[in-house]
Motif scaffolding. Structure first.
Motif, PDB file in Angstrom:
ATOM      1  N   UNK A  90       0.424  29.619  13.317  1.00 43.50           N
ATOM      2  CA  UNK A  90      -0.470  29.598  11.292  1.00 43.50           C
ATOM      3  C   UNK A  90      -1.426  29.136  12.410  1.00 43.50           C
ATOM      4  N   UNK A  91      -2.535  29.518  12.419  1.00 44.55           N
ATOM      5  CA  UNK A  91      -3.833  29.418  12.322  1.00 44.55           C
ATOM      6  C   UNK A  91      -4.334  27.956  11.408  1.00 44.55           C
ATOM      7  N   UNK A  92      -5.780  27.174  11.956  1.00 43.58           N
ATOM      8  CA  UNK A  92      -6.007  25.985  10.810  1.00 43.58           C
ATOM      9  C   UNK A  92      -6.485  27.597   9.427  1.00 43.58           C
ATOM     10  N   UNK A  93      -6.848  26.722   8.543  1.00 46.70           N
ATOM     11  CA  UNK A  93      -7.097  27.629   7.311  1.00 46.70           C
ATOM     12  C   UNK A  93      -9.246  27.639   8.593  1.00 46.70           C
ATOM     13  N   UNK A  94      -9.629  26.742   8.697  1.00 45.01           N
ATOM     14  CA  UNK A  94     -11.031  27.305   9.061  1.00 45.01           C
ATOM     15  C   UNK A  94     -10.994  27.291  10.748  1.00 45.01           C
ATOM     16  N   UNK A  95     -11.993  27.840  11.019  1.00 47.83           N
ATOM     17  CA  UNK A  95     -12.347  27.838  12.197  1.00 47.83           C
ATOM     18  C   UNK A  95     -11.214  29.158  13.182  1.00 47.83           C
ATOM     19  N   UNK A  96     -10.637  29.890  12.665  1.00 52.34           N
ATOM     20  CA  UNK A  96      -9.689  30.522  12.711  1.00 52.34           C
ATOM     21  C   UNK A  96      -9.977  31.861  13.739  1.00 52.34           C
ATOM     22  N   UNK A  97     -11.000  32.059  13.861  1.00 54.68           N
ATOM     23  CA  UNK A  97     -11.916  33.617  14.091  1.00 54.68           C
ATOM     24  C   UNK A  97     -11.398  34.737  13.219  1.00 54.68           C
ATOM     25  N   UNK A  98     -11.201  34.247  11.843  1.00 54.67           N
ATOM     26  CA  UNK A  98     -10.281  35.513  11.148  1.00 54.67           C
ATOM     27  C   UNK A  98      -9.192  36.043  11.957  1.00 54.67           C
ATOM     28  N   UNK A  99      -8.292  35.706  12.345  1.00 52.71           N
ATOM     29  CA  UNK A  99      -6.660  35.827  12.665  1.00 52.71           C
ATOM     30  C   UNK A  99      -5.744  34.369  12.028  1.00 52.71           C
ATOM     31  N   UNK A 100      -5.264  34.821  11.073  1.00 52.55           N
ATOM     32  CA  UNK A 100      -3.745  34.624  10.423  1.00 52.55           C
ATOM     33  C   UNK A 100      -2.923  33.563  11.103  1.00 52.55           C
ATOM     34  N   UNK A 101      -2.164  34.315  11.380  1.00 49.31           N
ATOM     35  CA  UNK A 101      -1.065  34.195  12.513  1.00 49.31           C
ATOM     36  C   UNK A 101      -1.029  34.980  14.197  1.00 49.31           C
ATOM     37  N   UNK A 102      -0.518  34.540  14.993  1.00 54.55           N
ATOM     38  CA  UNK A 102      -0.729  34.980  16.117  1.00 54.55           C
ATOM     39  C   UNK A 102       1.257  34.701  16.400  1.00 54.55           C
ATOM     40  N   UNK A 103       1.191  36.391  16.856  1.00 56.63           N
ATOM     41  CA  UNK A 103       2.831  36.154  16.820  1.00 56.63           C
ATOM     42  C   UNK A 103       3.108  37.074  17.870  1.00 56.63           C
ATOM     43  N   UNK A 104       4.269  36.653  18.614  1.00 53.60           N
ATOM     44  CA  UNK A 104       4.713  36.887  19.850  1.00 53.60           C
ATOM     45  C   UNK A 104       4.162  36.276  21.058  1.00 53.60           C
ATOM     46  N   UNK A 105       4.480  36.976  22.580  1.00 50.49           N
ATOM     47  CA  UNK A 105       3.778  35.991  23.435  1.00 50.49           C
ATOM     48  C   UNK A 105       3.537  36.692  23.988  1.00 50.49           C
ATOM     49  N   UNK A 106       2.267  36.147  25.549  1.00 51.97           N
ATOM     50  CA  UNK A 106       1.666  36.721  26.220  1.00 51.97           C
ATOM     51  C   UNK A 106       2.180  38.123  26.733  1.00 51.97           C
TER      52      UNK A 106
END
Length: 187
Positions: A90-106
């Motif tokens: 879960x990205x921070x509330x500010x400065x997240x570049x418009x992304x709320x969640x990052x899911x999965x692995x590279x």
């Protein structure tokens, strides 16, 4: 059925259950329990079947989403993503570049933008997540909402390969996330 007829039926059920318990050689305690509980069994089974057929609030696509705040909705989507067995950031509330969640692995990380609102989501949400995904090292994008999407948002998402999941599609969110984060499958 009248009340007196129902009471007679309950009493007969209790007597039959007590006789059956006695025939099986059960003790006095079990005979009494059978006589007292047997009349309640049909109502219990009806309630059980009704409960099984009724979707829980977590299964209903729009249930309780109206009362959620934006962060509650993000938490809800994150919980669904975690059920897929993939890591969720879960990205921070500010400065997240418009992304709320990052899911999965590279190399199959999925950037998710969550929008809980009372009107269709516009192209701005798609622009944000598509632009923010590379900043978060994500290769795939998704916008999830409790509502629907405007035609402009749908066109832009199609152009950029962004997956849109609206309120009616929320029950399929877990399988959609699985398809985007496991292997090289694309939905």
């Amino acid at each position: 059925m009248t009340r007196s007829a129902r009471l007679k039926c309950y009493a007969a059920t209790g007597v039959v259950a007590a006789i059956a318990a006695w025939c099986y050689g059960l003790g006095v305690g079990w005979i009494a329990a059978a006589a007292l509980l047997a009349p309640a069994l049909p109502a219990f089974l009806r309630g059980l079947l009704r409960g099984v057929a009724t979707p829980s609030p977590r299964e209903h696509p729009a249930a309780d989403k109206a009362e959620m705040s934006g962060t509650d909705f993000e938490d809800h989507v994150a919980r669904i993503a975690r059920t897929c067995g993939v890591p969720v950031i879960m990205t921070p509330l500010s400065g997240d570049w418009g992304v709320d969640l990052i899911v999965g692995t590279r190399p199959h990380r999925l950037a998710i933008q969550c929008k809980r609102q009372g009107r269709p989501v516009g192209a701005g949400a798609v622009q944000e997540v598509v632009a923010g995904a590379p900043m978060q090292d994500c290769t795939r994008t998704m916008v999830v909402t409790n509502h629907g999407f405007t035609p402009a948002a749908r066109r832009l998402a199609e152009l950029h390969g962004c997956v849109l999941v609206g309120g009616d599609d929320l029950p399929r969110l877990a399988s959609t996330i699985r398809g985007l984060t496991v292997g090289d499958q694309r939905i």
